[in-house]
Design a protein around this motif. Structure first.
Motif, PDB file in Angstrom:
ATOM      1  N   MET A   1       0.840  -1.191   0.000  1.00 45.88           N
ATOM      2  CA  MET A   1       0.000   0.000   0.000  1.00 45.88           C
ATOM      3  C   MET A   1       0.868   1.231   0.000  1.00 45.88           C
ATOM      4  N   GLY A   2       0.342   2.350  -0.453  1.00 44.72           N
ATOM      5  CA  GLY A   2       1.092   3.600  -0.495  1.00 44.72           C
ATOM      6  C   GLY A   2       1.036   4.319   0.838  1.00 44.72           C
ATOM      7  N   HIS A   3       1.320   5.591   0.792  1.00 44.71           N
ATOM      8  CA  HIS A   3       1.313   6.391   2.006  1.00 44.71           C
ATOM      9  C   HIS A   3      -0.103   6.518   2.567  1.00 44.71           C
ATOM     10  N   MET A   4      -0.170   6.729   3.867  1.00 49.56           N
ATOM     11  CA  MET A   4      -1.472   6.984   4.489  1.00 49.56           C
ATOM     12  C   MET A   4      -2.013   8.310   3.981  1.00 49.56           C
ATOM     13  N   LYS A   5      -3.289   8.323   3.679  1.00 52.21           N
ATOM     14  CA  LYS A   5      -3.915   9.535   3.152  1.00 52.21           C
ATOM     15  C   LYS A   5      -4.301  10.471   4.300  1.00 52.21           C
ATOM     16  N   PHE A   6      -4.513  11.729   3.946  1.00 53.20           N
ATOM     17  CA  PHE A   6      -4.944  12.712   4.928  1.00 53.20           C
ATOM     18  C   PHE A   6      -6.258  12.284   5.574  1.00 53.20           C
ATOM     19  N   ASP A   7      -7.164  11.701   4.796  1.00 57.45           N
ATOM     20  CA  ASP A   7      -8.440  11.214   5.335  1.00 57.45           C
ATOM     21  C   ASP A   7      -8.199  10.250   6.496  1.00 57.45           C
ATOM     22  N   ASP A   8      -7.227   9.338   6.326  1.00 58.40           N
ATOM     23  CA  ASP A   8      -6.961   8.331   7.356  1.00 58.40           C
ATOM     24  C   ASP A   8      -6.356   8.963   8.610  1.00 58.40           C
ATOM     25  N   ILE A   9      -5.476   9.940   8.408  1.00 53.12           N
ATOM     26  CA  ILE A   9      -4.861  10.616   9.556  1.00 53.12           C
ATOM     27  C   ILE A   9      -5.936  11.351  10.366  1.00 53.12           C
ATOM     28  N   LEU A  10      -6.811  12.052   9.659  1.00 52.36           N
ATOM     29  CA  LEU A  10      -7.883  12.789  10.334  1.00 52.36           C
ATOM     30  C   LEU A  10      -8.853  11.826  11.020  1.00 52.36           C
ATOM     31  N   LEU A  11      -9.169  10.732  10.364  1.00 52.27           N
ATOM     32  CA  LEU A  11     -10.059   9.731  10.960  1.00 52.27           C
ATOM     33  C   LEU A  11      -9.451   9.153  12.236  1.00 52.27           C
ATOM     34  N   ALA A  12      -8.153   8.874  12.208  1.00 52.61           N
ATOM     35  CA  ALA A  12      -7.489   8.339  13.399  1.00 52.61           C
ATOM     36  C   ALA A  12      -7.517   9.345  14.548  1.00 52.61           C
ATOM     37  N   LEU A  13      -7.349  10.612  14.222  1.00 48.61           N
ATOM     38  CA  LEU A  13      -7.425  11.658  15.240  1.00 48.61           C
ATOM     39  C   LEU A  13      -8.815  11.687  15.871  1.00 48.61           C
ATOM     40  N   ILE A  14      -9.841  11.579  15.037  1.00 51.79           N
ATOM     41  CA  ILE A  14     -11.223  11.612  15.528  1.00 51.79           C
ATOM     42  C   ILE A  14     -11.540  10.356  16.335  1.00 51.79           C
ATOM     43  N   LEU A  15     -10.938   9.236  15.964  1.00 53.27           N
ATOM     44  CA  LEU A  15     -11.182   8.002  16.716  1.00 53.27           C
ATOM     45  C   LEU A  15     -10.649   8.114  18.137  1.00 53.27           C
ATOM     46  N   ARG A  16      -9.538   8.834  18.292  1.00 57.88           N
ATOM     47  CA  ARG A  16      -8.999   9.045  19.647  1.00 57.88           C
ATOM     48  C   ARG A  16      -9.937   9.877  20.495  1.00 57.88           C
ATOM     49  N   LYS A  17     -10.503  10.939  19.863  1.00 61.20           N
ATOM     50  CA  LYS A  17     -11.337  11.871  20.625  1.00 61.20           C
ATOM     51  C   LYS A  17     -12.198  12.661  19.650  1.00 61.20           C
ATOM     52  N   PRO A  18     -13.515  12.776  19.918  1.00 61.37           N
ATOM     53  CA  PRO A  18     -14.356  13.610  19.041  1.00 61.37           C
ATOM     54  C   PRO A  18     -13.806  15.030  18.976  1.00 61.37           C
ATOM     55  N   ILE A  19     -13.845  15.616  17.772  1.00 55.99           N
ATOM     56  CA  ILE A  19     -13.254  16.943  17.576  1.00 55.99           C
ATOM     57  C   ILE A  19     -14.148  17.804  16.693  1.00 55.99           C
ATOM     58  N   THR A  20     -13.879  19.088  16.722  1.00 55.68           N
ATOM     59  CA  THR A  20     -14.500  20.025  15.788  1.00 55.68           C
ATOM     60  C   THR A  20     -13.498  20.283  14.653  1.00 55.68           C
ATOM     61  N   GLY A  21     -13.950  20.948  13.611  1.00 55.38           N
ATOM     62  CA  GLY A  21     -13.036  21.334  12.541  1.00 55.38           C
ATOM     63  C   GLY A  21     -11.934  22.237  13.063  1.00 55.38           C
ATOM     64  N   TYR A  22     -12.286  23.111  14.006  1.00 56.36           N
ATOM     65  CA  TYR A  22     -11.292  24.004  14.602  1.00 56.36           C
ATOM     66  C   TYR A  22     -10.235  23.199  15.362  1.00 56.36           C
ATOM     67  N   ASP A  23     -10.679  22.175  16.117  1.00 56.90           N
ATOM     68  CA  ASP A  23      -9.735  21.315  16.844  1.00 56.90           C
ATOM     69  C   ASP A  23      -8.769  20.633  15.880  1.00 56.90           C
ATOM     70  N   ALA A  24      -9.315  20.179  14.734  1.00 60.41           N
ATOM     71  CA  ALA A  24      -8.480  19.498  13.742  1.00 60.41           C
ATOM     72  C   ALA A  24      -7.402  20.445  13.216  1.00 60.41           C
ATOM     73  N   LYS A  25      -7.782  21.675  12.939  1.00 59.35           N
ATOM     74  CA  LYS A  25      -6.823  22.659  12.433  1.00 59.35           C
ATOM     75  C   LYS A  25      -5.744  22.940  13.483  1.00 59.35           C
ATOM     76  N   LYS A  26      -6.164  23.060  14.741  1.00 59.73           N
ATOM     77  CA  LYS A  26      -5.214  23.316  15.824  1.00 59.73           C
ATOM     78  C   LYS A  26      -4.203  22.172  15.938  1.00 59.73           C
ATOM     79  N   TRP A  27      -4.680  20.944  15.825  1.00 63.77           N
ATOM     80  CA  TRP A  27      -3.802  19.776  15.895  1.00 63.77           C
ATOM     81  C   TRP A  27      -2.824  19.773  14.724  1.00 63.77           C
ATOM     82  N   LEU A  28      -3.318  20.102  13.530  1.00 66.35           N
ATOM     83  CA  LEU A  28      -2.463  20.109  12.344  1.00 66.35           C
ATOM     84  C   LEU A  28      -1.399  21.197  12.406  1.00 66.35           C
TER      85      LEU A  28
END
Length: 199
Positions: A1-28
């Motif tokens: 398989m190739g590199h992990m996609k951004f979708d997968d990274i964001l999904l993994a972040l959300i699986l750890r803890k529910p987030i808002t779009g703002y939280d996602a941007k802060k993490w990134l």
């Protein structure tokens, strides 16, 4: 398989803890910047909408005192299953060891399925040792052809040699760290070391 996609990274972040779009941007902007190139807010929301459309996350409105309601995203069982399956896919090391794909898998998928850490690390070690065996002893003498711009061959060789010295040392340090992690996770997960094949 190739590199992990951004979708997968964001999904993994959300699986750890529910987030808002703002939280996602802060993490990134902080921790996530070491795992991938940064994303702007519109890209984050497009990705969140795509994940929701595919049934991997769901959104709920959350009321907040003295602030506008927030849309909070959480992973669905299908999202968790998607990442579990991703964790068991074969890791293919990129030619350049500095690419972030290994660390993304180590940090993101290792949390979900710790048993994937050992084959992940073993694959990376084997690939990098093979690169060292094939390329470290290569001829690095510079040949300078006549050009319109005079090139100092000794200076060019010195620059190449110093960058090689740094890269070789960094690669050795990387493999040493990987070997430490392999021992750590074998002990933690109680997995015996592989036995070398017999004569």
């Amino acid at each position: 398989m190739g590199h992990m996609k951004f979708d997968d990274i964001l999904l993994a972040l959300i699986l750890r803890k529910p987030i808002t779009g703002y939280d996602a941007k802060k993490w990134l902007d902080t921790e996530g910047i070491f795992m991938r190139a940064n994303a702007d807010q519109s890209q984050i929301y497009r990705t969140l909408h795509r994940l929701a459309r595919n049934g991997l996350i769901e959104a709920k409105r959350e009321q907040r005192d003295g602030a506008p309601d927030a849309k909070v995203y959480s992973a669905t069982p299908a999202g968790a299953q998607h990442l579990r399956e991703l964790a068991t896919t074969q890791y293919e090391p990129p030619p350049r060891w500095q690419e972030p794909d290994f660390m993304v898998r180590y940090n993101v998928l290792g949390v979900l399925q710790p048993q994937v850490l050992i084959p992940l690390i073993e694959t990376e070690i084997h690939f990098r040792r093979d690169q060292i065996a094939r390329f470290r002893g290569r001829d690095r003498h510079i040949q300078v052809a006549p050009t319109h711009i005079p090139i100092d061959r000794e200076l060019a060789q010195e620059i190449l040699d110093s960058s090689h010295e740094y890269s070789a040392g960094a690669m050795d340090d990387w493999i040493a760290w990987l070997e430490e992690q392999l021992l750590r996770w074998r002990a933690r997960l109680q997995v015996p070391a592989s036995t070398p094949p017999g004569p």
